[in-house]
Write an enzyme that holds these catalytic residues in place. Structure first.
Site, PDB file in Angstrom:
ATOM      1  N   LEU A   1       2.757  -3.040  -6.755  1.00 27.22           N
ATOM      2  CA  LEU A   1       1.655  -3.178  -7.557  1.00 27.22           C
ATOM      3  C   LEU A   1       1.421  -4.821  -7.298  1.00 27.22           C
ATOM      4  O   LEU A   1       1.791  -5.401  -8.279  1.00 27.22           O
ATOM      5  CB  LEU A   1       1.753  -2.797  -8.922  1.00 27.22           C
ATOM      6  N   ALA A   2       0.545  -4.987  -6.457  1.00 29.43           N
ATOM      7  CA  ALA A   2       0.233  -6.670  -6.274  1.00 29.43           C
ATOM      8  C   ALA A   2      -0.814  -6.551  -5.119  1.00 29.43           C
ATOM      9  O   ALA A   2      -0.643  -6.641  -4.025  1.00 29.43           O
ATOM     10  CB  ALA A   2       1.184  -7.214  -5.708  1.00 29.43           C
ATOM     11  N   GLU A   3      -1.953  -6.837  -5.785  1.00 29.65           N
ATOM     12  CA  GLU A   3      -3.332  -6.799  -4.740  1.00 29.65           C
ATOM     13  C   GLU A   3      -3.333  -8.140  -3.740  1.00 29.65           C
ATOM     14  O   GLU A   3      -3.773  -7.731  -2.590  1.00 29.65           O
ATOM     15  CB  GLU A   3      -4.620  -6.910  -5.453  1.00 29.65           C
TER      16      GLU A   3
ATOM     17  N   HIS B   1     -13.180  -1.824 -15.442  1.00 33.01           N
ATOM     18  CA  HIS B   1     -13.100  -0.367 -14.472  1.00 33.01           C
ATOM     19  C   HIS B   1     -14.427  -0.052 -14.408  1.00 33.01           C
ATOM     20  O   HIS B   1     -14.644   1.163 -13.625  1.00 33.01           O
ATOM     21  CB  HIS B   1     -12.284   0.698 -15.399  1.00 33.01           C
TER      22      HIS B   1
END
Ligand SMILES: Cc1ncc(C[n+]2csc(CCOP(=O)(O)OP(=O)(O)O)c2C)c(N)n1
Ligand SMILES: [Mg+2]
Lengths: 330, 325
Positions: B58-60, B129
């Site tokens: 989880l690390a863009e 979102h």
């Protein structure tokens, strides 16, 4: 669990029963939210279930009259321990105007209360961790003996924000606690695909801070280690990284189907170690709680959840025009 | 021809290209075993294996940098940003690295990366979102930005994006994922990047839009037709680079235009379209070019989004204002 561990930690029977009641309240609010979601009454749920023990244990180790928390979306147990009410949480679930977290502007689970010293959180994960470091530096500069505590998932411990924050806090020996609630999954991705070290807390050494891993189903164990981290912080010994081992008992959120990536058996197995029930048993064993008292607590909590639900359901939505407010100072 | 939803067309495009070119890789958060939080990559890991379809941590920022490294070694990465609101985490890897790679290396390196991401409002998911952040990339030379409005275009444009030798941001409006089906041919076909589509012909006014707002504009056009106003509707399909020729040609015919976007007004795509029309067709205009946009505030909470987002009534009102100028 041994006998009367709480006494040796300096916790009275009343306090541990209060901790239990807070965990129970979090669980029951959460369960009600799922029912409301499935009935089409609230749009979204993201759960605390399986993590209440860690959350409440940590909250009680802080000074809840002055310390600051930067929780993440699962921390219902923690924010309840910090003074948020069932009503507040239900108002947020229904996204009503009176929701003190954000006036219904954010998804549920995006906790915030300036009054209760709960920093506001946004959707991108791990951003709150850096904010907690800023709070700790501010406390130091103002000469206040305040500790800040940020929580996050194990998946989120891979974000740059975590590493940059931990590094700064380590360099400056800041009074901040990084608490990872390791629930084994980041949505569908299991921990073994998230990090290669054995423990999230192994990362502490890289930032020159104290690190520990603890059973997140045991609120007393969490209390003990976070208490130690708090003392270190207050004594100027710098930050800590605490990893609490939990299990996410629900799907990631009401939009997720966890059966595409894990088995029912695995979830059932984890339920046997559910901290809420283990703690209840411990309290019964030690005599801090009796069956009658437990029943009374359950009834009280049910009534609180009912009242909060009814209140929030009937509360008005914010005026749509109010969406234009609070972009700049007015 | 098969009838597909947009999400099915996207999966189909990915499968088609993965079959055709073994250098195509798919990765991101939850895209593997889970098949993506919107199921866009469903079945791909089973079909193509864990080496070619994989879950990332989880690390863009790392996802973006990884894509660039792979691209420099001849792969064609299709990376996913789970919601476009989280593109800020990957901003450096996209805007300062991928976008400038070709320039910076004097043309020696290039980055054939496709960045897929869901975005857009109207599905009751609050801020970050639902935001329309595409405008950020209009000021980022070196990346292309593609936004399909139909299943057919989604498949054809995604295949073009994957084959493109420059980075392409491919934005998938969440409201269009499953709201309707359309005809989608089997196998390979492409829709050209940088080409707008006249989706409805008319002589009185040009309505220029993209993404979900194309459907809003078409609905408005139908109602306007009942009142005798024949609107031409243009689906930009690519917002960077912009197909100015198609826009100008239409405006020269209709002499009036309204630009419709879901994003906030200030410095948006619409503002840029207006400027291009002014530059190239101002003497053909009978009225100023109108804009229908969201207000310049943060994407709102669910109860307010229907009011905050532009709708067909806003388009109709603006068209009438421009017609009666
Ligand atoms: C920057 C960013 N990327 C992606 C997401 C989408 N997302 C929300 S929660 C989540 C998984 C988080 O996993 P973890 O950190 O382990 O916390 P958990 O939900 O398991 O408690 C993801 C990918 C997000 N909110 N923010
Ligand atoms: Mg997790």
């Amino acid at each position: 669990m041994g006998k009367n561990r709480h006494e040796s930690l300096g916790l009275s029977d009343e306090t541990v029963v209060e901790m239990y009641e807070t965990m129970l309240l979090a669980r029951k609010i959460d369960e009600r939210m799922w029912k409301l979601n499935r009935a089409g009454k609230i749009p979204f749920v993201i759960s605390c279930q399986g993590q209440e023990a860690a959350q409440v244990g940590a909250a009680y180790a802080l000074d809840r009259t002055k310390d600051v928390i930067a929780p993440y979306y699962r921390d219902m147990g923690m924010v309840l321990a910090f003074g948020m009410t069932a009503r507040d949480l239900m108002l947020s679930a229904f996204a009503k105007a009176e929701d003190p977290n954000s006036g219904g502007r954010q998804m549920p689970g995006h906790f915030s209360s300036k009054k209760l010293r709960i920093l506001t959180q946004s959707s991108p994960v791990t951003t709150q961790v850096a904010h907690a470091v800023g709070v700790a530096l501010a406390a130091r500069m103002k000469g206040e003996n305040i500790v800040s505590l940020a929580t996050f998932g194990e998946g989120s411990s891979n974000q740059g924000d975590f590493h940059e924050s931990a590094n700064f806090a380590g360099v400056h020996k800041l009074p901040v606690i990084f608490m990872c609630e390791n629930n084994q999954y980041a949505i569908s991705v299991p921990i073994k695909k998230q990090l290669a070290c054995e423990r999230v807390s192994d990362r502490a050494v890289g930032y020159g801070m104290f690190g520990a891993t603890v059973d997140g189903n045991d609120p007393l164990a969490v209390y003990e280690v976070v208490k130690k981290a708090v003392e270190r912080a207050r004594n100027g010994e710098g930050p800590s990284l605490i990893e609490t081992i939990c299990y996410r008992l629900t799907p990631h959120s009401s939009d997720d189907d966890d059966m595409t990536y894990r088995t029912k058996e695995e979830v059932e197995e984890a339920k046997k170690k559910d901290g809420l029930y283990l703690f209840r048993n411990y309290l019964l064993e030690t005599g801090a709680l009796t069956e009658e008292k437990d029943q009374a607590i359950n009834e009280r909590v049910d009534a609180i959840v009912d009242e909060a639900t009814d209140y929030a359901e009937q509360a008005p939505y914010a005026e749509p025009e109010s969406a234009l407010k609070y972009v700049y100072e007015e | 021809m098969a009838q597909m939803t947009m999400i099915q067309a996207i999966t189909d495009a990915l499968r088609t290209e993965m079959k055709r070119d073994e250098n195509v890789l798919v990765f991101g958060e939850d895209v593997g075993k889970n098949g993506g939080v919107f199921r866009a990559t469903e079945g791909l890991q089973d079909e193509f294996g864990e080496d070619r379809v994989f879950d990332t941590p989880l690390a863009e920022s790392g996802i973006g940098g990884l894509a660039l490294g792979l691209a420099m070694q001849g792969f064609r990465p299709v990376m996913e940003i789970q919601f476009f609101g989280f593109v800020f985490e990957a901003m450096d890897s996209i805007a300062s690295q991928m976008a400038r790679l070709r320039y910076r290396s004097g043309g020696k390196y290039n980055a054939p990366v496709t960045i897929r991401s869901p975005f857009g409002g109207g599905v009751k998911t609050p801020e970050l979102h639902a935001d329309s952040l595409e405008g950020l990339f209009l000021q980022t030379p070196g990346v292309k930005v593609v936004i399909p409005s139909t299943p057919y275009d989604a498949k054809g444009l995604l295949i073009s994006a994957i084959r493109d030798n420059d980075p392409v941001i491919f934005l998938e409006h969440m409201k269009l994922y499953r709201s309707f089906r359309g005809e989608v041919p089997e196998g390979e076909y492409t829709v050209e990047i940088g080409k707008a589509n006249v989706v409805r012909e008319g002589k009185d006014i040009s309505i220029i839009s993209y993404g979900a707002m194309v459907h809003t504009s078409l609905k408005a056009a139908e109602k306007l037709a009942e009142e005798g106003i024949q609107a031409e509707v243009i689906d930009l399909r690519t917002i960077s680079p912009l197909d100015v020729d198609t826009i100008v040609e239409s405006v020269k015919k209709t002499n009036r235009a309204v630009v419709v976007q879901e994003a906030q007004k200030q410095a948006g795509i619409a503002a840029h379209v207006v400027a291009e029309i002014n530059d190239r067709a101002i003497l053909h205009l009978e009225a100023p070019v109108g804009r229908v946009t969201a207000p310049d505030t943060v994407y709102p909470f669910a109860e307010a989004e229907n009011i905050w987002l532009p709708d067909e009534n806003d388009v109709i009102a603006k068209v009438k204002e421009i017609m009666n100028f």
